[in-house]
Design an enzyme around this catalytic site. Structure first.
Site, PDB file in Angstrom:
ATOM      1  N   ALA A  18       0.445  -0.732  -0.384  1.00  0.00           N
ATOM      2  CA  ALA A  18       0.404   0.155   0.111  1.00  0.00           C
ATOM      3  C   ALA A  18       1.141   1.317   0.163  1.00  0.00           C
ATOM      4  O   ALA A  18       0.700   2.340  -0.842  1.00  0.00           O
ATOM      5  CB  ALA A  18      -0.901   0.055   0.981  1.00  0.00           C
ATOM      6  N   THR A  41       6.253 -10.868  -4.552  1.00  0.00           N
ATOM      7  CA  THR A  41       4.876 -11.608  -5.018  1.00  0.00           C
ATOM      8  C   THR A  41       4.938 -10.522  -6.650  1.00  0.00           C
ATOM      9  O   THR A  41       5.389  -9.671  -6.292  1.00  0.00           O
ATOM     10  CB  THR A  41       3.728 -11.572  -4.897  1.00  0.00           C
ATOM     11  OG1 THR A  41       3.625 -11.751  -3.225  1.00  0.00           O
ATOM     12  CG2 THR A  41       2.384 -12.181  -5.533  1.00  0.00           C
ATOM     13  N   LYS A  81       6.051  -4.742   6.342  1.00  0.00           N
ATOM     14  CA  LYS A  81       5.883  -4.438   7.429  1.00  0.00           C
ATOM     15  C   LYS A  81       7.783  -4.042   8.072  1.00  0.00           C
ATOM     16  O   LYS A  81       8.461  -5.249   7.378  1.00  0.00           O
ATOM     17  CB  LYS A  81       5.389  -5.332   7.643  1.00  0.00           C
ATOM     18  CG  LYS A  81       3.989  -4.656   6.672  1.00  0.00           C
ATOM     19  CD  LYS A  81       2.612  -4.383   7.674  1.00  0.00           C
ATOM     20  CE  LYS A  81       2.039  -3.298   6.981  1.00  0.00           C
ATOM     21  NZ  LYS A  81       0.925  -4.505   6.704  1.00  0.00           N
ATOM     22  N   LYS A 184       3.125  10.200  16.124  1.00  0.00           N
ATOM     23  CA  LYS A 184       2.516   9.119  14.911  1.00  0.00           C
ATOM     24  C   LYS A 184       2.867   7.929  15.715  1.00  0.00           C
ATOM     25  O   LYS A 184       1.402   6.740  15.421  1.00  0.00           O
ATOM     26  CB  LYS A 184       3.068   8.944  13.868  1.00  0.00           C
ATOM     27  CG  LYS A 184       3.133   7.716  12.912  1.00  0.00           C
ATOM     28  CD  LYS A 184       1.906   8.254  12.331  1.00  0.00           C
ATOM     29  CE  LYS A 184       0.779   7.138  11.239  1.00  0.00           C
ATOM     30  NZ  LYS A 184       1.243   6.609  10.491  1.00  0.00           N
ATOM     31  N   ASN A 188      -0.649   5.464  16.471  1.00  0.00           N
ATOM     32  CA  ASN A 188      -0.527   3.709  16.087  1.00  0.00           C
ATOM     33  C   ASN A 188      -0.752   2.871  17.053  1.00  0.00           C
ATOM     34  O   ASN A 188      -1.077   1.879  16.993  1.00  0.00           O
ATOM     35  CB  ASN A 188       1.669   3.288  16.082  1.00  0.00           C
ATOM     36  CG  ASN A 188       2.008   4.112  14.744  1.00  0.00           C
ATOM     37  OD1 ASN A 188       3.420   3.221  14.643  1.00  0.00           O
ATOM     38  ND2 ASN A 188       0.991   3.837  13.686  1.00  0.00           N
ATOM     39  N   ARG A 262      -2.582 -12.327   8.604  1.00  0.00           N
ATOM     40  CA  ARG A 262      -1.777 -12.325   8.767  1.00  0.00           C
ATOM     41  C   ARG A 262      -0.721 -11.256   9.978  1.00  0.00           C
ATOM     42  O   ARG A 262      -1.370 -11.372  10.437  1.00  0.00           O
ATOM     43  CB  ARG A 262      -1.422 -10.730   7.204  1.00  0.00           C
ATOM     44  CG  ARG A 262      -1.326 -11.370   6.549  1.00  0.00           C
ATOM     45  CD  ARG A 262      -0.724 -10.454   4.862  1.00  0.00           C
ATOM     46  NE  ARG A 262      -1.487  -9.147   5.477  1.00  0.00           N
ATOM     47  CZ  ARG A 262      -2.457  -8.819   4.776  1.00  0.00           C
ATOM     48  NH1 ARG A 262      -2.835  -8.933   3.006  1.00  0.00           N
ATOM     49  NH2 ARG A 262      -3.098  -7.033   4.298  1.00  0.00           N
ATOM     50  N   LEU A 264       1.177  -9.935  12.629  1.00  0.00           N
ATOM     51  CA  LEU A 264       1.110  -8.064  13.124  1.00  0.00           C
ATOM     52  C   LEU A 264       2.066  -7.048  13.526  1.00  0.00           C
ATOM     53  O   LEU A 264       3.331  -8.248  13.960  1.00  0.00           O
ATOM     54  CB  LEU A 264       0.236  -7.983  14.348  1.00  0.00           C
ATOM     55  CG  LEU A 264      -1.289  -8.679  13.904  1.00  0.00           C
ATOM     56  CD1 LEU A 264      -2.415  -8.772  15.172  1.00  0.00           C
ATOM     57  CD2 LEU A 264      -2.086  -8.092  13.025  1.00  0.00           C
TER      58      LEU A 264
HETATM   59  N1  LIG Z   1      -0.825   1.194   5.122  1.00  0.00           N
HETATM   60  C1  LIG Z   1      -0.911   2.399   5.553  1.00  0.00           C
HETATM   61  O1  LIG Z   1      -2.198   3.411   5.718  1.00  0.00           O
HETATM   62  C2  LIG Z   1       0.084   3.057   6.271  1.00  0.00           C
HETATM   63  C3  LIG Z   1      -0.091   4.518   6.374  1.00  0.00           C
HETATM   64  C4  LIG Z   1       1.138   4.848   7.566  1.00  0.00           C
HETATM   65  C5  LIG Z   1       2.038   3.667   8.005  1.00  0.00           C
HETATM   66  N2  LIG Z   1       1.932   2.596   7.584  1.00  0.00           N
HETATM   67  C6  LIG Z   1       3.351   1.531   7.601  1.00  0.00           C
HETATM   68  O2  LIG Z   1       4.370   1.558   6.145  1.00  0.00           O
HETATM   69  C7  LIG Z   1       4.310   0.229   6.164  1.00  0.00           C
HETATM   70  C8  LIG Z   1       4.245  -0.543   5.095  1.00  0.00           C
HETATM   71  O3  LIG Z   1       2.922  -1.100   5.208  1.00  0.00           O
HETATM   72  P1  LIG Z   1       1.820  -1.505   3.796  1.00  0.00           P
HETATM   73  O4  LIG Z   1       0.520  -1.581   4.800  1.00  0.00           O
HETATM   74  O5  LIG Z   1       2.251  -0.505   2.696  1.00  0.00           O
HETATM   75  O6  LIG Z   1       2.319  -2.427   3.696  1.00  0.00           O
HETATM   76  P2  LIG Z   1       1.498  -4.257   2.801  1.00  0.00           P
HETATM   77  O7  LIG Z   1       0.632  -3.029   2.160  1.00  0.00           O
HETATM   78  O8  LIG Z   1       1.550  -4.920   3.301  1.00  0.00           O
HETATM   79  O9  LIG Z   1       2.716  -3.868   1.959  1.00  0.00           O
HETATM   80  C9  LIG Z   1       4.003  -4.887   2.711  1.00  0.00           C
HETATM   81  C10 LIG Z   1       4.883  -5.541   1.046  1.00  0.00           C
HETATM   82  O10 LIG Z   1       6.041  -5.678   1.383  1.00  0.00           O
HETATM   83  C11 LIG Z   1       6.261  -6.785   0.236  1.00  0.00           C
HETATM   84  N3  LIG Z   1       6.701  -7.899   1.090  1.00  0.00           N
HETATM   85  C12 LIG Z   1       7.157  -8.328   2.111  1.00  0.00           C
HETATM   86  N4  LIG Z   1       8.303  -8.523   2.679  1.00  0.00           N
HETATM   87  C13 LIG Z   1       9.173  -9.197   1.156  1.00  0.00           C
HETATM   88  C14 LIG Z   1      10.399  -8.739   1.458  1.00  0.00           C
HETATM   89  N5  LIG Z   1      11.313 -10.020   1.872  1.00  0.00           N
HETATM   90  N6  LIG Z   1      11.059  -8.752  -0.213  1.00  0.00           N
HETATM   91  C15 LIG Z   1       9.740  -7.659  -0.528  1.00  0.00           C
HETATM   92  N7  LIG Z   1       9.196  -7.239  -0.166  1.00  0.00           N
HETATM   93  C16 LIG Z   1       8.236  -7.869   0.656  1.00  0.00           C
HETATM   94  C17 LIG Z   1       5.430  -7.183   0.615  1.00  0.00           C
HETATM   95  O11 LIG Z   1       4.486  -7.821  -0.269  1.00  0.00           O
HETATM   96  P3  LIG Z   1       3.738  -9.384  -0.774  1.00  0.00           P
HETATM   97  O12 LIG Z   1       2.581  -9.464  -1.380  1.00  0.00           O
HETATM   98  O13 LIG Z   1       4.123 -10.659  -1.502  1.00  0.00           O
HETATM   99  O14 LIG Z   1       3.247  -9.910   1.229  1.00  0.00           O
HETATM  100  C18 LIG Z   1       3.954  -6.310   0.270  1.00  0.00           C
HETATM  101  O15 LIG Z   1       3.919  -6.479  -0.560  1.00  0.00           O
HETATM  102  C19 LIG Z   1       4.844  -0.498   7.877  1.00  0.00           C
HETATM  103  O16 LIG Z   1       5.545  -0.421   8.546  1.00  0.00           O
HETATM  104  C20 LIG Z   1       3.256   0.547   8.328  1.00  0.00           C
HETATM  105  O17 LIG Z   1       3.404  -0.094   9.402  1.00  0.00           O
HETATM  106  C21 LIG Z   1       1.094   2.047   6.224  1.00  0.00           C
END
Ligand SMILES: NC(=O)c1ccc[n+]([C@@H]2O[C@H](COP(=O)([O-])OP(=O)(O)OC[C@H]3O[C@@H](n4cnc5c(N)ncnc54)[C@H](OP(=O)(O)O)[C@@H]3O)[C@@H](O)[C@H]2O)c1
Length: 302
Positions: A18, A41, A81, A184, A188, A262, A264
């Site tokens: 995301a 992926t 993550k 932040k 969280n 998944r 956490l």
């Molecule tokens: N989403 C939000 O609204 C938001 C807002 C603020 C902060 N954050 C923070 O931003 C960070 C990312 O969050 P997110 O929501 O974007 O997470 P996410 O949607 O779960 O994205 C994580 C990505 O990393 C990939 N990944 C997992 N293991 C990997 C590896 N070994 N090598 C390369 N890629 C890998 C995943 O692939 P797969 O698809 O194969 O799992 C997925 O594409 C987190 O720390 C979260 O707390 C998120």
């Protein structure tokens, strides 16, 4: 090192979920071409759908084979993550050189220590990510709000702003970044109440959850202050009110992970309060109850 988007910085994203896709879209809109995406992926055609703008189809496909890493980069945006960081370490090792800036787009307060083992002498730039984004599936991201980051007042922070603002991002460069991290962090920590109730932000409209949220936010502030952050005394109330007045269907990345069974990010977002509280002698009775429940939900959702 190059320093403007006109010169086409060499930038890639590790973790094209995301947040990674959101900032790849920003870089693409800033004129950086097909941003390389490194993940686990293989997908193409990832599309970011902002609520208030046109969709952006990412031109880069996700590369998954280590031999396809092409470094060293000027900029590496890390958006896996927190608990996925060690497994992504091989990408960091192969894509970083001494001139690389690694922008850590993750939650928590331990960004620099977390990535240091993998990046050699590269510069690490921690970032606070403010924009909510939800991966609806691996090719579709819903972005709610402007892509928004806060970064420290360092040369790399200013260069990142130069690079990404033309792509529609808001980048705040703050001298007291440490306090921003803890602002932040409080949000969280509160998201745990969504995970454990199985509800989105509307849950904060309940009086009893608001009371619990306030106590948790104050606990987080006590740890933050022991860590040197300077938060306004009214901050806990403001943060809980902010959650209660959001659209009630606003989620959190940890809630989406729980809904999908998944692992956490409980340690970086909540466990850290117990760890740092213990170090400073600050009691954390609420987190002491929440953290084992989050860890158990993360371990074995069934
Ligand atoms: N989403 C939000 O609204 C938001 C807002 C603020 C902060 N954050 C923070 O931003 C960070 C990312 O969050 P997110 O929501 O974007 O997470 P996410 O949607 O779960 O994205 C994580 C990505 O990393 C990939 N990944 C997992 N293991 C990997 C590896 N070994 N090598 C390369 N890629 C890998 C995943 O692939 P797969 O698809 O194969 O799992 C997925 O594409 C987190 O720390 C979260 O707390 C998120």
């Amino acid at each position: 090192m190059t320093s403007t988007s006109e010169q086409r910085e060499r930038l890639a994203v590790v973790g094209p979920g995301a947040i990674g896709a959101t900032f790849a879209a920003v870089a693409q809109r800033a004129g950086m071409g097909a941003v390389p995406l490194y993940g686990r992926t293989a997908v193409g055609g990832i599309t970011v759908h902002p609520d208030d703008g046109d969709p952006v189809v990412l031109a880069g496909e996700v590369r998954t084979a280590p031999e396809h890493a092409r470094g060293p980069l000027d900029w590496l945006l890390l958006a896996v993550k927190v608990h996925q960081t060690p497994d992504a370490g091989h990408w960091l090792r192969s894509l970083c050189g001494p001139e690389t800036v690694v922008v850590v787009l993750q939650n928590g307060v331990e960004h620099r220590d977390r990535v240091a083992p993998y990046v050699g002498s590269a510069t690490v730039l921690p970032a606070v990510v403010w924009c909510p984004a939800e991966g609806l599936d691996r090719r579709t991201v819903r972005l709610r709000g402007v892509p928004e980051l806060t970064v420290p007042d360092e040369p790399a922070g200013h260069r990142l702003a130069e690079l990404l603002v033309p792509g529609g991002a808001q980048i705040h460069v703050r001298p007291d970044f440490h306090t921003e991290l803890w602002r932040k962090m409080t949000m969280n920590a509160l998201a745990a109440l969504m995970v454990l109730s199985g509800r989105r932000s509307g849950v904060f409209r309940r009086a009893d959850v608001r009371t619990l949220g306030l106590a948790l936010a104050r606990e987080c502030m006590a740890v933050a202050e022991a860590e040197g952050a300077r938060l306004d005394p009214a901050f806990a109330e403001q943060m809980v009110d902010r959650l209660a007045t959001m659209p009630p269907d606003m989620g959190s990345s940890i809630l989406f992970d729980r809904a999908a069974d998944r692992t956490l990010e409980w340690d970086a977002r909540n466990g850290v309060l117990c760890r740092l509280g213990a170090r400073h002698g600050v009691p954390t009775p609420i987190s002491d109850v929440l953290v084992p429940l989050l860890a158990a939900a993360s371990d074995d959702p069934n």
